[in-house]
Design an enzyme around this catalytic site. Structure first.
Site, short mmCIF file in Angstrom:
data_model
loop_
_atom_site.label_atom_id
_atom_site.label_comp_id
_atom_site.label_asym_id
_atom_site.label_seq_id
_atom_site.Cartn_x
_atom_site.Cartn_y
_atom_site.Cartn_z
N HIS A 1 41.28 45.08 45.98
CA HIS A 1 39.82 45.06 45.85
C HIS A 1 39.23 44.17 46.94
CE1 HIS A 1 36.12 42.95 44.18
NE2 HIS A 1 35.75 44.20 44.33
N SER A 2 38.21 44.67 47.64
CA SER A 2 37.45 43.88 48.61
C SER A 2 38.38 43.30 49.67
CB SER A 2 36.67 42.79 47.87
OG SER A 2 35.72 42.18 48.71
N ARG A 3 38.46 41.98 49.79
CA ARG A 3 39.39 41.36 50.74
C ARG A 3 40.82 41.81 50.46
NH1 ARG A 3 42.58 36.54 50.97
NH2 ARG A 3 42.61 35.57 53.06
N ALA B 1 41.63 44.71 49.40
CA ALA B 1 41.74 46.06 49.95
C ALA B 1 42.05 45.99 51.44
CB ALA B 1 40.46 46.85 49.69
N HIS C 1 29.92 45.94 43.33
CA HIS C 1 31.14 45.62 44.06
C HIS C 1 32.34 45.35 43.14
CE1 HIS C 1 33.63 44.23 47.30
NE2 HIS C 1 33.65 42.98 46.88
#
Length: 294
Positions: free
Chosen positions: A107-109, A111, A270
């Site tokens: 997820h996010s960073r 990812a 997010h």
């Protein structure tokens, strides 16, 4: 948040040691089932995947606290938190688990880390799931000198920076829920389980303050294209309608370099995997990864 399935059974809290650095993790599911390594976002922790663990089936899920986050150790004083430093550490965690290959969910960073991992050693990643994130924004290499100067100054600033203290645990949760990239209060409480400590001065989020400093260097568009073009794993991007990719067309163009990419867009923000959209996110992941061993 109500969970409509029994979900994965808790196995254990775990700790891995990589080059002297403690990496904490939580495991669910059944050893021998499809292995899944889950990597959280910036200033989050392994609790980011608690809701999904309550909804997924027939996998072995290991969610890590990345260095400087949650219950994991901090990097040494002479080190930094450049995103590529996680890659070797997480492959070492896989080695200690006995996984020659696994599925990655980031997820996010996380990812971004997962995408770079999948491009670095493609044969070790079976399938790749990216939740509202993919890779860092492309960087102009002609600005590298400015980036390095910024990183040095910010690391000096944050090395001795004190966190914010709160009179109660609930107020610490509220600060996270209403802060940068806000989350629902219930989601903030989950993250606080691994992320908040208490001292004589009050409750505080104990992640390493140096995580807020700039990276020493960043990757150019050519660098990123090389990593993404090297990915051989089938890849699923789960995008949030109100997430970080909204309106960022330059980053979207990088997706063209991923050979086998499926994109699904869901309502929500997010942290959709940690909030009300968790059942929909879990359904997509379950269908994409499936169950049983590799």
């Amino acid at each position: 948040m109500s969970l409509d399935k029994a979900g994965l059974a808790f196995i254990e809290e775990s700790e891995f040691v990589v080059n002297g650095l403690r990496i904490a993790a939580r495991q669910w599911g059944r050893k021998g089932a499809a292995p899944v390594l889950a990597v959280h976002g910036w200033l989050d922790n392994a609790a980011s995947f608690y809701p999904l663990a309550g909804l997924l089936e027939d996998i072995h899920l290991v969610a890590v606290d990345c260095a400087g986050h949650g219950r994991s150790g901090r990097r040494s004083d002479d080190s930094a938190y450049n995103i590529w430093q996680e890659i070797g550490e997480l492959f070492a965690v896989m080695d200690q688990l006995g996984w020659q290959q696994c599925n990655l969910v980031g997820h996010s960073r996380g990812a971004a880390i997962s995408a770079l991992m999948a491009g670095t050693f493609p044969d070790r990643v079976a399938k790749l799931v990216l939740i509202d994130g993919m890779v860092p924004a492309a960087f102009d290499p002609r600005s590298a000198h400015k980036q390095l100067a910024k990183a040095i100054l910010e690391h000096q600033r944050y090395r001795n920076h004190r966190p914010s203290y709160f009179p109660s645990f609930d107020e610490a949760v509220s600060a996270r829920a209403n802060g940068f990239l806000a989350v629902e209060p219930e989601a903030g409480a989950l993250l606080a389980e691994r992320g908040v400590s208490e001292s004589a001065e009050g409750f505080y989020w104990h992640s390493d303050q140096r995580l807020k400093a700039a990276s020493e260097l960043k990757l150019s568009s050519d660098n990123l294209s090389g990593f993404l073009a090297a990915i051989t794993a089938p890849t699923l991007l789960i995008e949030a309608e109100k997430g970080v990719l909204a309106g960022r067309e330059q980053e979207r163009k990088l997706f063209d370099d991923v050979a086998n990419l499926q994109i699904e867009c869901l309502s929500g923000g997010h942290h959709l995997h940690l909030e009300q959209q968790a059942p929909q996110v879990a359904e997509l992941i379950q269908k994409f990864i499936g169950g049983a061993g590799l």
